[in-house]
Design a protein around this motif. Structure first.
Motif, PDB file in Angstrom:
ATOM      1  N   THR A 152       4.606  -4.016 -16.152  1.00  0.00           N
ATOM      2  CA  THR A 152       5.630  -3.699 -15.156  1.00  0.00           C
ATOM      3  C   THR A 152       6.145  -2.279 -15.355  1.00  0.00           C
ATOM      4  O   THR A 152       6.455  -1.872 -16.476  1.00  0.00           O
ATOM      5  CB  THR A 152       6.793  -4.693 -15.257  1.00  0.00           C
ATOM      6  OG1 THR A 152       6.290  -5.999 -14.960  1.00  0.00           O
ATOM      7  CG2 THR A 152       7.907  -4.349 -14.286  1.00  0.00           C
ATOM      8  N   ARG A 153       6.238  -1.526 -14.237  1.00  0.00           N
ATOM      9  CA  ARG A 153       6.621  -0.125 -14.313  1.00  0.00           C
ATOM     10  C   ARG A 153       7.848   0.207 -13.471  1.00  0.00           C
ATOM     11  O   ARG A 153       8.531   1.184 -13.726  1.00  0.00           O
ATOM     12  CB  ARG A 153       5.444   0.748 -13.874  1.00  0.00           C
ATOM     13  CG  ARG A 153       4.204   0.555 -14.712  1.00  0.00           C
ATOM     14  CD  ARG A 153       2.998   1.274 -14.111  1.00  0.00           C
ATOM     15  NE  ARG A 153       3.199   2.701 -14.036  1.00  0.00           N
ATOM     16  CZ  ARG A 153       3.162   3.407 -12.898  1.00  0.00           C
ATOM     17  NH1 ARG A 153       2.964   2.793 -11.735  1.00  0.00           N
ATOM     18  NH2 ARG A 153       3.335   4.708 -12.915  1.00  0.00           N
ATOM     19  N   LYS A 201       7.985   1.460 -10.409  1.00  0.00           N
ATOM     20  CA  LYS A 201       7.742   2.788  -9.851  1.00  0.00           C
ATOM     21  C   LYS A 201       7.366   2.725  -8.364  1.00  0.00           C
ATOM     22  O   LYS A 201       6.736   3.646  -7.850  1.00  0.00           O
ATOM     23  CB  LYS A 201       6.614   3.477 -10.633  1.00  0.00           C
ATOM     24  CG  LYS A 201       6.915   3.737 -12.098  1.00  0.00           C
ATOM     25  CD  LYS A 201       7.914   4.857 -12.288  1.00  0.00           C
ATOM     26  CE  LYS A 201       8.092   5.190 -13.772  1.00  0.00           C
ATOM     27  NZ  LYS A 201       9.025   6.320 -13.979  1.00  0.00           N
ATOM     28  N   TYR A 255      -2.087   6.863 -10.877  1.00  0.00           N
ATOM     29  CA  TYR A 255      -1.921   6.218 -12.192  1.00  0.00           C
ATOM     30  C   TYR A 255      -3.100   5.305 -12.499  1.00  0.00           C
ATOM     31  O   TYR A 255      -3.694   5.361 -13.581  1.00  0.00           O
ATOM     32  CB  TYR A 255      -0.603   5.458 -12.170  1.00  0.00           C
ATOM     33  CG  TYR A 255      -0.386   4.418 -13.230  1.00  0.00           C
ATOM     34  CD1 TYR A 255       0.033   4.773 -14.519  1.00  0.00           C
ATOM     35  CD2 TYR A 255      -0.540   3.060 -12.935  1.00  0.00           C
ATOM     36  CE1 TYR A 255       0.273   3.809 -15.477  1.00  0.00           C
ATOM     37  CE2 TYR A 255      -0.298   2.098 -13.888  1.00  0.00           C
ATOM     38  CZ  TYR A 255       0.107   2.472 -15.160  1.00  0.00           C
ATOM     39  OH  TYR A 255       0.344   1.498 -16.117  1.00  0.00           O
ATOM     40  N   GLU A 311       0.077  -4.011 -12.476  1.00  0.00           N
ATOM     41  CA  GLU A 311       1.406  -4.533 -12.772  1.00  0.00           C
ATOM     42  C   GLU A 311       1.693  -5.728 -11.855  1.00  0.00           C
ATOM     43  O   GLU A 311       1.048  -5.894 -10.809  1.00  0.00           O
ATOM     44  CB  GLU A 311       2.438  -3.453 -12.525  1.00  0.00           C
ATOM     45  CG  GLU A 311       2.473  -2.989 -11.066  1.00  0.00           C
ATOM     46  CD  GLU A 311       2.877  -1.548 -10.912  1.00  0.00           C
ATOM     47  OE1 GLU A 311       4.085  -1.273 -11.013  1.00  0.00           O
ATOM     48  OE2 GLU A 311       1.985  -0.699 -10.710  1.00  0.00           O
ATOM     49  N   LEU A 334      -1.389   2.419 -21.772  1.00  0.00           N
ATOM     50  CA  LEU A 334      -0.275   2.990 -21.033  1.00  0.00           C
ATOM     51  C   LEU A 334       0.016   4.398 -21.535  1.00  0.00           C
ATOM     52  O   LEU A 334       0.248   5.319 -20.760  1.00  0.00           O
ATOM     53  CB  LEU A 334       0.961   2.097 -21.197  1.00  0.00           C
ATOM     54  CG  LEU A 334       2.208   2.437 -20.386  1.00  0.00           C
ATOM     55  CD1 LEU A 334       1.951   2.265 -18.897  1.00  0.00           C
ATOM     56  CD2 LEU A 334       3.375   1.556 -20.823  1.00  0.00           C
ATOM     57  N   TYR A 356       2.525   8.531 -17.736  1.00  0.00           N
ATOM     58  CA  TYR A 356       2.511   7.388 -16.826  1.00  0.00           C
ATOM     59  C   TYR A 356       1.519   7.596 -15.699  1.00  0.00           C
ATOM     60  O   TYR A 356       0.816   6.734 -15.310  1.00  0.00           O
ATOM     61  CB  TYR A 356       3.898   7.196 -16.250  1.00  0.00           C
ATOM     62  CG  TYR A 356       4.554   5.907 -16.634  1.00  0.00           C
ATOM     63  CD1 TYR A 356       5.539   5.374 -15.819  1.00  0.00           C
ATOM     64  CD2 TYR A 356       4.214   5.220 -17.774  1.00  0.00           C
ATOM     65  CE1 TYR A 356       6.178   4.189 -16.152  1.00  0.00           C
ATOM     66  CE2 TYR A 356       4.838   4.043 -18.101  1.00  0.00           C
ATOM     67  CZ  TYR A 356       5.817   3.532 -17.314  1.00  0.00           C
ATOM     68  OH  TYR A 356       6.438   2.348 -17.637  1.00  0.00           O
TER      69      TYR A 356
END
Length: 346
Positions: free
Chosen positions: A31-32, A34, A47, A62, A317, A346
Motif C-alpha cells: 500500500t502506497r 499515491k 513506478y 498495491e 520497494l 518510490y
C-alpha cells in the motif's frame, strides 16, 4: 550475499496455464496511498514500469478497493472501479506490458466495520458481486491475473478468523463454514473471468492487530481450511508470513507456503522479509532500515520445490532494480531498505 550461480533457480521460467513468467520473482503488494481520489496516475504507471524493466517476473499491485462503501478507510488508496480509475489502471497495464512485464491487481476490501457480524446476507451478496465486477474489469483491461486479498485481518480474513466471525448463519461457526464467504468470492470471480484466467488468493495466519494469531494450529486443520478454496477455483496461494524462514508447524521445516503446496498441490508464493536482515515489522517499530540479507536460506527451499514463486516487498520497494542486480550478481549495488530510500525511489 548469494552469488549469480547460486540464484539460478530464482530465474527459471514459470508457467501455469496461460500465465508464463520469465522467472520466479514476484513484486509483493504494498500500500502506497499515491492515487488521489482513488485514481492511479502516470506516476503510478512509471513506478510499476521501473520494476518491470528490471526483470520482476510478476507484479502484484498495491491493494485496490472494490465498489463498496466500507471497502476503504485510507486516503488515496486506488479504486478498481469507475471509469477514471480503470482508465488509470489501463495505462499501468500498458506501461508494464511495454516493458516486458506481467501484472495482476490485488483486489481488496478492508472490512472497515471491524467484524463481519453486522453484514446482512444481502450486503454480502453485493460485496461478492463487486469482487466479481472488479475481476471482470481486470481481464477486460488486459491484466495477466488477479489476486484476492484474503489475509492480514481484512474483510475476507475477518470471515476466516473465529475472533472476528461470530456469525451463527452459514457464514460462521466451524472452520470450514468460515471459508464460505471466500469461496463465494472466488467462485464469482471465476465465473466473471472464465476458466483460464489466473486467480491468486493471499492468505495468512497473522493479523495486523495480532501477529501471533492462528487460523489453524495443525496441518490437518490447514488441509480442511484449504479444500473449499481449492474447489472454488484458486490457482495460486500467496502465503504471507513475517519471516519466510520460519517453519509453520513443529516437526517439519516446511514454511507456510511449503505446507500449502504440499496439502493442495497448487503453486504457492512465499513471502516474508526476503532480502532483508530480519523481520520487516521490527524496522518500522524501531524507525530504522535494514541491510541486504543473503538469500542462502531461501534458494535451497526453492530448489527443493517447497514453493514455486518468491515475493519481494520492502527490498524491491527501496530498489526498483533489485531483481536485475540479484540476477547479474551486482549485489554491491543494492540499495538497502530505509525510509529515506523509499521516499527517493518510490
Amino acid at each position: 550475499m548469494t552469488n549469480t550461480q547460486a540464484v539460478q533457480s530464482l530465474f527459471r521460467p514459470f508457467t501455469l496455464g496461460k500465465l508464463s513468467l520469465s522467472n520466479r520473482t514476484v513484486m509483493a503488494p504494498m500500500t502506497r496511498q499515491k492515487s488521489p481520489n482513488g485514481v492511479p496516475g502516470s506516476d503510478v504507471a512509471a513506478y510499476y514500469r521501473r520494476r518491470a524493466e528490471n526483470g520482476v517476473g510478476l507484479i502484484i499491485t498495491e491493494g485496490t478497493v472494490i465498489n463498496d462503501a466500507d471497502s476503504s478507510n485510507q486516503k488515496d488508496v486506488p479504486f478498481f472501479y469507475g471509469e477514471e480509475a480503470l482508465n488509470g489502471w489501463a495505462n499501468v497495464v500498458s506501461e508494464v506490458h511495454d516493458a516486458g512485464g506481467k501484472i495482476a491487481p490485488q483486489i481488496w476490501h478492508m472490512g472497515a466495520r471491524g467484524n463481519v457480524n453486522e453484514y446482512t446476507e444481502e450486503e454480502i451478496a453485493h460485496i461478492v458481486q463487486e469482487f466479481a465486477n472488479s475481476a471482470a474489469s481486470a481481464k477486460r483491461l488486459g491484466f495477466d491475473g488477479i489476486e484476492l486479498h484474503g489475509a492480514h485481518g481484512y474483510l475476507i480474513d475477518q470471515f476466516f478468523w473465529a475472533k472476528t466471525n461470530q456469525r451463527t448463519d452459514r457464514y460462521g461457526g466451524s472452520l470450514i463454514a468460515r471459508t464460505t464467504f471466500a469461496a463465494e468470492v472466488v467462485k464469482a470471480c471465476r465465473e466473471a473471468v472464465g476458466p483460464d484466467f489466473p486467480i491468486i488468493l493471499r492468505i495468512s495466519q497473522w493479523k495486523g492487530i495480532d501477529y501471533s494469531a492462528k487460523l489453524v494450529e495443525t496441518a490437518e486443520e490447514l488441509k480442511q481450511f484449504l479444500e473449499p478454496l481449492v474447489n472454488a477455483g484458486v490457482d495460486i496461494f500467496h502465503c504471507s508470513t513475517r519471516r519466510f524462514w520460519e517453519p509453520e508447524f513443529e516437526g517439519s521445516d516446511l514454511n507456510f507456503a511449503g505446507w500449502v503446496k504440499q496439502l493442495t498441490g497448487k503453486p504457492t508464493i512465499t513471502v516474508g522479509s526476503v532480502g532483508l536482515e530480519g523481520d520487516v515489522t521490527t524496522f518500522f517499530s524501531a524507525g530504522s532500515g535494514s541491510g541486504n540479507a543473503s538469500l542462502d536460506g531461501l534458494i535451497p527451499k526453492l530448489e527443493n520445490q517447497e514453493f514455486d514463486l518468491v515475493a519481494i516487498g520492502r527490498a524491491l520497494l527501496a530498489d526498483p532494480a533489485w531483481v536485475s542486480k540479484i540476477r547479474d550478481g551486482r549485489v554491491e549495488e543494492l540499495i538497502p531498505f530505509s525510509p529515506q530510500s523509499v521516499q527517493t525511489l518510490y
